[in-house]
Design a protein around this motif. Structure first.
Motif, short mmCIF file in Angstrom:
data_model
loop_
_atom_site.label_atom_id
_atom_site.label_comp_id
_atom_site.label_asym_id
_atom_site.label_seq_id
_atom_site.Cartn_x
_atom_site.Cartn_y
_atom_site.Cartn_z
N UNK A 523 -17.97 5.12 -21.67
CA UNK A 523 -16.96 5.51 -20.40
C UNK A 523 -15.70 4.80 -19.60
N UNK A 524 -15.44 3.34 -19.43
CA UNK A 524 -14.50 3.09 -19.47
C UNK A 524 -13.77 3.04 -20.53
N UNK A 525 -13.71 2.79 -21.80
CA UNK A 525 -12.89 3.13 -23.05
C UNK A 525 -12.77 4.52 -23.19
N UNK A 526 -13.91 5.44 -22.60
CA UNK A 526 -13.23 6.99 -22.55
C UNK A 526 -12.07 7.36 -21.97
N UNK A 527 -12.30 6.47 -20.57
CA UNK A 527 -11.25 6.52 -19.32
C UNK A 527 -10.05 5.77 -20.39
N UNK A 528 -9.96 4.94 -20.66
CA UNK A 528 -8.64 4.26 -21.11
C UNK A 528 -8.46 5.25 -21.78
N UNK A 529 -8.44 6.04 -23.13
CA UNK A 529 -8.36 6.76 -23.92
C UNK A 529 -7.43 7.98 -23.22
N UNK A 530 -8.68 8.66 -22.26
CA UNK A 530 -7.99 9.84 -21.80
C UNK A 530 -6.38 9.55 -20.58
N UNK A 531 -6.45 8.00 -20.63
CA UNK A 531 -5.35 7.63 -19.69
C UNK A 531 -4.13 7.09 -20.58
N UNK A 532 -4.40 7.21 -21.58
CA UNK A 532 -3.67 6.63 -22.84
C UNK A 532 -3.34 5.37 -22.75
N UNK A 533 -4.18 4.49 -22.76
CA UNK A 533 -3.90 3.74 -22.53
C UNK A 533 -4.11 2.39 -23.58
N UNK A 534 -4.73 3.47 -24.54
CA UNK A 534 -4.73 2.74 -26.34
C UNK A 534 -4.95 4.80 -26.30
N UNK A 535 -4.88 4.16 -28.08
CA UNK A 535 -4.07 5.28 -29.16
C UNK A 535 -5.98 6.11 -29.27
N UNK A 536 -5.17 7.63 -29.63
CA UNK A 536 -6.61 8.43 -29.79
C UNK A 536 -7.12 8.31 -30.59
#
Lengths: 600, 93
Positions: A523-536
């Motif tokens: 869940x936290x990882x998906x949030x990071x992706x959505x917030x563009x904190x990590x590459x898609x």
């Protein structure tokens, strides 16, 4: 009209003396002319009107005009006045001919009720008449006030007690035989109507004279009749709770008519009234926390008492600290005192289920992480929980109440200003606690396995919805979470491949924990992706392996490998922190509880 | 202290008589009659009317007494004014 002949004679004599005295007053002064005119008008009032009235009464004109108003039941006032030693009853020449009550009649009724002979039972027709009359009085504030000027507390208390006793008998018969005669039904309705009307009248008095509390009003009454009256008084939550505590405490002293009778008793009536008054259950429970028997061992219906307590201790109605002063006390009381030798000598077979309901929203407070919330010592929370879980079906019921558990956790976490920071800790602690109690009772069949999984999944979903960003609702949102959800759906937790090791509860609990950690990580990882904190295109976190013989250790190893392979920057620290927190708190909780329970 | 020959003395005597009348009114048996006409004595619409009438009579007598006392005060004031006027008119010896 009723009168006391001796006193009436005194009044007559005094009137004639007063008339003679006024007659002697004279003055020729022109400035006194007006005064003399006033004196003569008072004289006219006396000797032109009232002296003749009294004279005619005292000359006993009964034979040539006055007759007794009515015979029979429908003139309660006169019949009671007639029973007073030395009093006489006559038709009143000034009485109104219409049916509407007058102020004087309301006053007279109050006096009659206050002075009636307590040994004279009220007949059914008298009660019906009184119910109708009080209903009329209660609808008119002026009449209600007039009644209260003459109605003494002991007067109406005595009437209420008598009617309360009659009601106990009628309700008892109805409960046992499931039927009542038409006459008895009418009588019961009249009694209830009378109590409602009297309560409406007395409620005015409470408003007009706030120094008179409901406790003061009912202190001379039997608890049962007082409870009936109180249930109609529409008191505030605080007042209702206070008077209920007082009456139930008096009731439990024993000796009252409703103790051994079937049907709702004193405590049942009051608890019903409290359930209908928002805020009253919580206030009552807080007032009686030092004496749990007043809550649990007073009502004829244990279900009613338990419903009241559950509403009172719902996190929506009580603070964490307040719950800490009530819930542990109740568990101790049930465990140590609530036996077949209780007040009624009856044992509530549903008490185990009630205890689970009681703790479900407060499960977090039984964890070591939150032991300070309730000032519990380190092992106390686990020991209390063991009392609840050890009862038949305790764990099953807790699992069945997973919604209540999750709602309790969510409400408490959301109420904190630093909710997001602690949600992982709370989730891990809760899962560790559940893990341990589940191990203690040995999950042994497919349904238990499924139930345990459901509660883990539900709690995890609730917790992840509170993670930073607050954008996640449930766990299956992004790609990683979706994959985990798919894996969970495809994993048969009750049979099939997993069923081969069904007997090994440790395996399931390990797998549950691995899924819970993975759910939060995903869940936290998906949030990071959505917030563009990590590459898609970053590889998603690993998923637990249900086929592994040690899924927890396997997941931990896979997660470390994944972290080494991806480049998440600060996100790496966040996800690693979540994982470490969950594992360490989970383990810490398990260790503490196992230590307390002596299991391992 | 006014002397016997002062012109306001007649008014003062009337004021004294009025005060005596006020006292008689206040002490009249009729003022306390209502206490005997309570529900300890009789109950019903007629007794209630009687009680109400006696309370009203008491109020009338006490109000009347107060008015009489005011009249007495007015007479005293007029007496003083008369005495003062008489003194001013008298020749200085």
């Amino acid at each position: 009209m009723g009168y006391e002949p001796t006193l009436l004679r005194c009044l007559f004599d005094a009137m004639r003396r007063a008339d003679a005295g006024l007659d002697a007053i004279r003055s020729t002064d022109p400035d006194a002319a007006s005064a003399i005119a006033s004196v003569r008008s008072v004289q006219q009032l006396l000797n032109g009107r009232w002296i003749p009235v009294l004279d005619s009464l005292l000359r006993c004109r009964a034979m040539d005009g006055y007759t007794r108003t009515t015979e029979g039941f429908d003139d309660l006032i006169d019949s009671w006045l007639a029973s007073k030693p030395g009093w006489s009853i006559w038709a009143d020449p000034l009485a109104t001919t219409v049916d509407q009550l007058s102020i004087e009649q309301a006053r007279a009724l109050g006096l009659a009720l206050s002075r009636r002979d307590a040994s004279e039972p009220l007949t059914n027709p008298e009660v019906a008449w009184l119910a109708d009359t009080l209903a009329e009085i209660s609808a008119t504030p002026a009449l209600a006030l007039a009644l209260l000027t003459t109605l003494s507390r002991s007067g109406w208390a005595e009437v209420c007690d008598r009617l309360g006793d009659q009601r106990i008998a009628l309700v008892g018969e109805r409960t046992i035989t499931a039927r009542l005669s038409e006459a008895d039904r009418g009588h019961l309705d009249a009694i209830d109507s009378l109590f409602a009307s009297l309560a409406a009248i007395l409620a005015n008095q409470l408003v007009l004279r706030p120094e008179r509390s409901a406790i003061t009003l009912t202190e001379q009454m039997h608890p049962y009749s007082a409870a009936l009256l109180v249930s109609h008084l529409r008191l505030s939550a605080a007042d209702l709770a206070a008077v209920s505590r007082d009456l139930i405490a008096r009731y439990r002293q024993g000796g009252w008519a409703d103790v051994q009778n079937a049907g709702p008793g004193t405590a049942d009536i009051l608890m019903q009234a409290m359930l209908a008054t928002p805020g009253a259950p919580a206030r009552f429970v807080l007032l009686t926390r030092d004496e749990p028997a007043l809550m649990l061992d007073a009502a004829h219906s244990s279900q009613l008492a338990e419903r009241l307590i559950l509403i009172a201790t719902d996190p929506a109605n009580i603070s964490v600290q307040e719950a800490g002063s009530v819930v542990p006390e109740l568990i101790h009381f049930i465990d140590q005192s609530y036996t077949a030798g209780s007040f009624y000598g009856q044992y509530d077979s549903g008490i185990g289920a009630f205890m689970v309901d009681l703790i479900a929203p407060w499960l977090l407070q039984f964890t070591v992480l939150h032991q300070r919330d309730w000032n519990l010592d380190r092992p106390q929370g686990a020991q209390l929980l063991a009392v609840v879980i050890d009862r038949d079906g305790g764990l099953d019921r807790l699992m069945a109440h997973r919604d209540r558990v999750a709602a309790g956790m969510t409400r408490q976490v959301a109420a904190r200003t630093d909710a997001a920071r602690h949600v992982i800790d709370d989730l891990a602690a809760l899962l560790g606690l559940l893990d341990t109690v589940a191990r203690a009772v040995q999950i042994s069949d497919a349904e238990d396995v499924r139930a345990a999984w459901d509660i883990v999944w539900l709690l995890t979903g609730a917790a992840t919805s509170l993670l930073p960003g607050n954008a996640l609702i449930g766990v299956a949102v992004g790609g990683a979470s979706t994959a985990l959800q798919r894996l969970a759906t495809n994993t048969d937790f009750g049979s099939g491949a997993v069923g081969a090791v069904r007997h090994d509860s440790l395996f399931y609990l390990d797998l549950h924990a691995a899924f819970a950690v993975a759910a939060v990580i995903c869940a936290r990882f998906d949030q990071m992706v959505a917030d563009r904190e990590v590459p898609d295109d970053t590889a998603p976190p690993p998923l637990p392996d249900p086929a592994s013989s040690h899924p927890g250790a396997q997941y931990s190893s896979d997660f470390s490998d994944w972290l080494d392979a991806v480049h998440l920057g600060t996100g790496e620290d966040i996800l690693n922190g979540i994982k470490q927190t969950m594992v360490s708190v989970h383990e810490g909780e398990r260790n503490a509880v196992e230590l307390a329970l002596g299991s391992g | 202290m006014p002397s016997a020959s002062q012109p306001g003395n007649q008014l003062r005597e009337r004021a004294t008589a009025l005060r005596r009348l006020a006292r008689v009114l206040e002490d009249a048996d009729a003022v306390t009659l209502h206490r005997r006409a309570t529900m300890d004595t009789w109950i019903g619409p007629t007794p209630q009317h009687c009680h109400d009438d006696l309370v009203a009579a008491r109020a009338l007598l006490l109000n009347t007494s107060a008015e009489v006392r005011k009249a007495a005060i007015r007479l005293d004031q007029r007496a003083q004014q008369l005495d003062a006027a008489s003194a001013r008119a008298a020749p200085v010896s």
